[in-house]
Each structure stands twice: as structure tokens, then as C-alpha cells.
Enzyme design. Structure first.
Site, PDB file in Angstrom:
ATOM      1  N   ASP A 152     -11.168   8.581  -6.219  1.00 18.74           N
ATOM      2  CA  ASP A 152     -11.023  10.030  -6.329  1.00 18.74           C
ATOM      3  C   ASP A 152     -10.798  10.381  -7.797  1.00 18.74           C
ATOM      4  OD1 ASP A 152     -11.201  10.398  -3.601  1.00 18.74           O
ATOM      5  OD2 ASP A 152      -9.036  10.477  -3.265  1.00 18.74           O
TER       6      ASP A 152
ATOM      7  N   GLU B 231     -11.903   3.185  -3.178  1.00 22.49           N
ATOM      8  CA  GLU B 231     -10.474   3.489  -3.034  1.00 22.49           C
ATOM      9  C   GLU B 231     -10.053   3.631  -1.579  1.00 22.49           C
ATOM     10  OE1 GLU B 231      -7.214   7.005  -3.998  1.00 22.49           O
ATOM     11  OE2 GLU B 231      -9.153   7.101  -5.007  1.00 22.49           O
TER      12      GLU B 231
ATOM     13  N   TYR C   7      11.918  -9.513  10.108  1.00 21.42           N
ATOM     14  CA  TYR C   7      12.265  -9.454  11.537  1.00 21.42           C
ATOM     15  C   TYR C   7      13.106 -10.643  12.006  1.00 21.42           C
ATOM     16  CZ  TYR C   7       9.780  -5.177  12.492  1.00 21.42           C
ATOM     17  OH  TYR C   7       9.417  -3.857  12.512  1.00 21.42           O
TER      18      TYR C   7
END
Length: 353
Positions: free
Chosen positions: A234, A181, A95
Site C-alpha cells: 500500500d 503486503e 500454554y
């Protein structure tokens, strides 16, 4: 800091020497994303080989000249920050001149290239990365500025500190660390009071692919307490990939592997073999996409899978079924199956690999 300043001065000196000899200056970088430059070591994970192949960022080539200029610009910003003992995030740097840099990912990539070129960790370059990870459970510590953080006394989530190296006075009675996760699963376990019910533990989530600070914290906790670290992911190629980043590191950050990897991490769940063992209905599982197949095939070829026969077997089960499952699939058995049955059984009977 004098080491950092000297390293930057050496780079600029080379640029000036080239100019004095009427040659086009060049920056030479190790090829961070080339698997040929990576070796796998059991004790460290993926690390860059000492004499790796390099690429050149030339100042006289139209395709690389803008990158050459941006690297010098960021080097000058780092130099000023180290001199004045100030810090900035990667976002602050972007920025400071969005038109010049073009995108945040260009800035992120150049910072990693500079860190690799100078062989100096990003933190020592006075660049902080924005943290997205959370930590909770049986842990207290003092941050660099003296702030005392106590995760133990409540179900409050704390953001992983932006200066992990600076934290001290780490205290914990945790019996293990659980890396989760996803944020949603992390919150659900927190609501179920998982950190205290079974036995005191520390829970961490990188909320998907972990950022640098989350990985540094996992490593720091391992160095401090030497307690078992388990992962709850997962049962899909993406989850396996994330777990491998915590355990063995990533190719792009292999030059910093020594600070970031914990090769003793264990895979607690969700294992592909669990889906069969628990009679999870096929209709709640998700079919593989082409992308999943490609990702799994690439993971299976990685050097660390060969030395993990049990992991290899789980990946073969996943490849054969062409089905994946999110941790939430366990709610098809009962709403609190994960915290009440699945994790306690796994932890008690050694259901990890």
C-alpha cells in the site's frame, strides 16, 4: 546442540557463582530496541553493533525479579528440548503455564531476548514460530520430514514452512519474486493466474508485518536463485515500514540480520508518484492520521533512507499530499487493472525503484 547446551550452562553457572558469593544474580542483555546499538550496512541492513549498550535483569529488584524468573524457566525448557531433540512453538510454551507467563507477547519477547543473549538463532533453540505467511507460484521443494511441496502445478496456496532452514531441493524457473503486503491482493493475483500469465514467478505474502519464517524464506529464495525481488505494498507509511523490514530488517531482530534481510529488494508499487501519474481521484484516497504522520516522519529519519534518493523522493510526495492509498485503489480504474495493466507495465518498463 552442544553449543546451545553449553551457552545455557554458562548462564546458569554465572547465576550459581553469584549465589555462592551471596550476591544477587543478574542477567545481562543487549538493548535490542535502542537505535544507538544499531548500525546500517548497505550489504546487510540494520545490524547490532558488537559492543552494544546492555541492560540488566536483576533478581533482587521487585520490578525485574519476575522477568528474571521467567527467563530461567524458559531457559530450562529450551535446555530440555535441545537435550531430547524435541521442538515447541512459542504458543506451546505460553500454554504450558498461562498463569505464570501472563501473556503470549511476554513469552515472545523473552524468547527473542534469550536468542540475543546467547547469540543463537531461535530455530537452534528448538523453538518454532507459528507461520502466517503464504507462498505460491513456480516453486517446489522438500521439507525436512521428506514431504514434497509443489506450488507450481496449481493455484493452491501453501503455508510458509515452519522450518525454513530444513527445506531442500529447491527448484524454480521463476524470473522474479513478488512480495505482496496483504492476503487479499495476493489471493486476487492468484485468481488472475498472475504467477504464469506474464512470466513464471514466485509470490509470497507475510499477510501484513511478516513473521520470522516468511522473512527466512524470502532470504533462502534469494540465496538459492538470485532473481529480482519486488514488493507490492500500500502507498502508506505502514506499507513502507513492512517493505523496509523485508529489505533492511527490524531493530528488535537486528542481532539476526544476516539470516533475515535482502537489501537488493526493489519497491515496485504502489508508489506515491503512481497516484498522480495514473490520475487517481483524490476522493478514493485516504487522509493521513496523526499516527501516519508520526510513522512517516520516523521512517524518513532512518539511516537507510539517506542512501535511497528515489525512495526519499516518494516519501516526500506522500508527506506533502498527506494522503495514502491501498492497492485496491487501482480497481477505481478497472476491476483487473492491477494484474492486466499495472504490474505488466511496471515489470516490462522497469517501473521500480
Amino acid at each position: 546442540s552442544s553449543e546451545v547446551l553449553e551457552a545455557i550452562e554458562n548462564v546458569i553457572e554465572d547465576v550459581l557463582k553469584s549465589l555462592a558469593q551471596k550476591k544477587a544474580p543478574v542477567l545481562t542483555l543487549a538493548n535490542r530496541s535502542d537505535w544507538r546499538n544499531i548500525e546500517f550496512k548497505d550489504s546487510v541492513g540494520l545490524q547490532m553493533i558488537p559492543h552494544s549498550t546492555t541492560r540488566q535483569i536483576r533478581s533482587d529488584c521487585p520490578s525485574s525479579a519476575p522477568r528474571f524468573a521467567l527467563m530461567l524457566k524458559i531457559l530450562s525448557m529450551i535446555y530440555k528440548m535441545v537435550q531430547s531433540n524435541t521442538y515447541a512453538t512459542k504458543r506451546d510454551i505460553y500454554y504450558s503455564d498461562t498463569l505464570l507467563f501472563g501473556s503470549q507477547s511476554i513469552v515472545d519477547n523473552i524468547i527473542d531476548d534469550i536468542s540475543c543473549m546467547l547469540q543463537i538463532p531461535r530455530r537452534s533453540l528448538h523453538i518454532l514460530s507459528t507461520t502466517k505467511g503464504f507462498v505460491a507460484g513456480n516453486l517446489s521443494y522438500t521439507e525436512e520430514d521428506g514431504t514434497k511441496v509443489n506450488c507450481t502445478c496449481s493455484a493452491t496456496v501453501f503455508t510458509v514452512p515452519s522450518n525454513v532452514q530444513g527445506i531442500k531441493n529447491l527448484i524454480s524457473h521463476a524470473k522474479f519474486i513478488l512480495i505482496v503486503e496483504k492476503d487479499a491482493t495476493f489471493q486476487r493475483l492468484l485468481d488472475a493466474d498472475f504467477c504464469t500469465k506474464l512470466s513464471p514467478c514466485i509470490m509470497i505474502t507475510g499477510r501484513g508485518v511478516p513473521d520470522l519464517n516468511t522473512r527466512l524464506l524470502v532470504r533462502k529464495l534469494w540465496d538459492a536463485f538470485q532473481i529480482p525481488i519486488f514488493t507490492l505494498m500500500d502507498a502508506d507509511p505502514h506499507g513502507v515500514e513492512i517493505m523496509c523490514i523485508y529489505k533492511y530488517g527490524s531493530v528488535s531482530m537486528s542481532f539476526e540480520a544476516h539470516h533475515l534481510t535482502v537489501p537488493s529488494i526493489k519497491w515496485l508499487g504502489l508508489l506515491p508518484s503512481d497516484l498522480e501519474r495514473l490520475n487517481i481521484h483524490k476522493d478514493v484516497l485516504i487522509p493521513f492520521t496523526k499516527q501516519d504522520q508520526n510513522k512517516l516522519a520516523s521512517i524518513q529519519k532512518r539511516p537507510y533512507i539517506a542512501c535511497q534518493p528515489l525512495w526519499k523522493r516518494e516519501l516526500e510526495i506522500m508527506a506533502a499530499s498527506k494522503l495514502k492509498a491501498e492497492i485496491q485503489v487501482l480497481t477505481s480504474l478497472s476491476s483487473d487493472y492491477l494484474s492486466r495493466v499495472y504490474l505488466p507495465n511496471k515489470l516490462q518498463f522497469g517501473g521500480w525503484i
